[in-house]
Design a protein around this motif. Sequence first.
Motif, PDB file in Angstrom:
ATOM      1  N   LEU A   2      19.381  -7.401  67.169  1.00 53.39           N
ATOM      2  CA  LEU A   2      20.834  -7.467  67.397  1.00 53.39           C
ATOM      3  C   LEU A   2      21.779  -8.581  66.906  1.00 53.39           C
ATOM      4  CD1 LEU A   2      20.509  -6.030  71.022  1.00 53.39           C
ATOM      5  CD2 LEU A   2      21.034  -4.879  69.075  1.00 53.39           C
ATOM      6  N   GLY A   3      20.928  -9.731  66.971  1.00 51.09           N
ATOM      7  CA  GLY A   3      21.695 -10.798  66.552  1.00 51.09           C
ATOM      8  C   GLY A   3      21.528 -10.925  64.840  1.00 51.09           C
ATOM      9  N   THR A   4      20.956 -10.281  64.247  1.00 48.11           N
ATOM     10  CA  THR A   4      20.834  -9.951  62.773  1.00 48.11           C
ATOM     11  C   THR A   4      21.501  -8.646  61.977  1.00 48.11           C
ATOM     12  OG1 THR A   4      18.686 -11.214  63.090  1.00 48.11           O
ATOM     13  CG2 THR A   4      19.126 -10.371  60.593  1.00 48.11           C
ATOM     14  N   PRO A   5      22.755  -9.033  61.827  1.00 45.44           N
ATOM     15  CA  PRO A   5      23.526  -7.612  61.418  1.00 45.44           C
ATOM     16  C   PRO A   5      23.219  -7.237  60.073  1.00 45.44           C
ATOM     17  CG  PRO A   5      25.050  -9.470  61.435  1.00 45.44           C
ATOM     18  CD  PRO A   5      23.826  -9.913  62.064  1.00 45.44           C
ATOM     19  N   PRO A   6      22.788  -6.032  59.805  1.00 46.15           N
ATOM     20  CA  PRO A   6      22.465  -5.624  58.175  1.00 46.15           C
ATOM     21  C   PRO A   6      23.429  -5.771  57.341  1.00 46.15           C
ATOM     22  CG  PRO A   6      23.140  -3.645  59.683  1.00 46.15           C
ATOM     23  CD  PRO A   6      23.114  -4.800  60.735  1.00 46.15           C
ATOM     24  N   PRO A   7      23.090  -6.107  56.166  1.00 46.67           N
ATOM     25  CA  PRO A   7      24.147  -5.890  55.052  1.00 46.67           C
ATOM     26  C   PRO A   7      25.031  -4.673  54.554  1.00 46.67           C
ATOM     27  CG  PRO A   7      21.976  -6.039  54.110  1.00 46.67           C
ATOM     28  CD  PRO A   7      21.559  -5.888  55.534  1.00 46.67           C
ATOM     29  N   ALA A   8      25.416  -4.675  54.064  1.00 42.18           N
ATOM     30  CA  ALA A   8      26.408  -3.487  53.399  1.00 42.18           C
ATOM     31  C   ALA A   8      25.351  -2.276  53.113  1.00 42.18           C
ATOM     32  CB  ALA A   8      27.026  -3.770  52.188  1.00 42.18           C
ATOM     33  N   PRO A   9      25.426  -1.034  53.516  1.00 41.87           N
ATOM     34  CA  PRO A   9      24.815   0.058  53.155  1.00 41.87           C
ATOM     35  C   PRO A   9      24.109   0.145  51.886  1.00 41.87           C
ATOM     36  CG  PRO A   9      26.615   0.614  54.480  1.00 41.87           C
ATOM     37  CD  PRO A   9      26.969  -0.545  54.053  1.00 41.87           C
ATOM     38  N   ALA A  10      24.895  -0.245  50.774  1.00 44.62           N
ATOM     39  CA  ALA A  10      24.357   0.038  49.628  1.00 44.62           C
ATOM     40  C   ALA A  10      23.216  -1.042  48.999  1.00 44.62           C
ATOM     41  CB  ALA A  10      25.490  -0.167  48.492  1.00 44.62           C
ATOM     42  N   GLU A  11      23.522  -2.218  49.649  1.00 46.51           N
ATOM     43  CA  GLU A  11      22.594  -3.201  49.603  1.00 46.51           C
ATOM     44  C   GLU A  11      21.274  -3.066  50.426  1.00 46.51           C
ATOM     45  OE1 GLU A  11      22.224  -8.115  49.336  1.00 46.51           O
ATOM     46  OE2 GLU A  11      24.057  -7.277  50.128  1.00 46.51           O
ATOM     47  N   HIS A  12      21.512  -2.658  51.565  1.00 43.88           N
ATOM     48  CA  HIS A  12      20.714  -2.425  52.489  1.00 43.88           C
ATOM     49  C   HIS A  12      19.556  -1.281  52.101  1.00 43.88           C
ATOM     50  CE1 HIS A  12      18.593  -2.628  56.636  1.00 43.88           C
ATOM     51  NE2 HIS A  12      19.106  -1.427  57.110  1.00 43.88           N
ATOM     52  N   THR A  13      19.839  -0.335  51.519  1.00 45.53           N
ATOM     53  CA  THR A  13      19.078   0.596  51.047  1.00 45.53           C
ATOM     54  C   THR A  13      18.234   0.143  49.729  1.00 45.53           C
ATOM     55  OG1 THR A  13      20.712   1.768  49.787  1.00 45.53           O
ATOM     56  CG2 THR A  13      20.480   2.626  51.814  1.00 45.53           C
ATOM     57  N   THR A  14      18.645  -0.596  49.034  1.00 47.69           N
ATOM     58  CA  THR A  14      17.926  -1.193  47.739  1.00 47.69           C
ATOM     59  C   THR A  14      17.289  -2.406  48.008  1.00 47.69           C
ATOM     60  OG1 THR A  14      20.203  -1.904  47.071  1.00 47.69           O
ATOM     61  CG2 THR A  14      19.546   0.233  46.639  1.00 47.69           C
ATOM     62  N   SER A  15      17.245  -3.110  48.917  1.00 44.99           N
ATOM     63  CA  SER A  15      16.795  -4.533  49.164  1.00 44.99           C
ATOM     64  C   SER A  15      16.440  -4.849  50.611  1.00 44.99           C
ATOM     65  CB  SER A  15      17.777  -5.561  48.719  1.00 44.99           C
ATOM     66  OG  SER A  15      17.443  -6.898  48.740  1.00 44.99           O
TER      67      SER A  15
END
Length: 206
Positions: A2-15
């Motif tokens: 909860l305290g570690t928000p994910p990055p942008a979706p495009a980056e989240h799916t590739t990295s």
Amino acid sequence: MLGTPPPAPAEHTTSPIWLNTLLNAARPEAPGLTAPHLHTLVQACPAPEHAGAYARMVRADHARRTLRRHAEQLAQTATDPGLPNPAATVLIQADALAAVLDEMAGQFAPHSGSLPRTPLPASVRRDTGEEALSEERLLLASATAHPAEVARTRWLQPGDFALPLHAYLFHCVSALAHRGDPVDPVTALWGAQHRGLVVQAWPPPS
């Protein structure tokens, strides 16, 4: 998490940047956590939106193991004839168990009573052919995938199932759906085990 928000979706799916950040943030509290184990945990959670329910399951099972360990230690102490001062030692163990119970009381919301250990329905001579069992497995898979539709099948009774285990599992899924709790194979299995049933063949085929 909860305290570690994910990055942008495009980056989240590739990295794996978010998983790496999460791993580094978790290691101070869980030194044994590794990247492969983190991936195993991710793969074991079929529905990310149910992460809160999974966390509650982990906490509840940890509390049960802790309580069981203290209770077993108290029982062993109470029956050990070789203790030099058995009464005082037993009281110390009892106080330790009471302290654990007090701590848990502040961590978990109270409920009206212990969950009943619902027995399996009585065995009834019914068609237990592969076709009937396959239809029941399909029903369980559908109920797990679409719990909102379970209310339409309230007419189903335990005796309507060819296999008592299927009747019990359907009851567990229905109970979760009725309470509005998350429903998926993991929560359904945990619900069955929570009521004293060991299920080896789950999830049902989709």
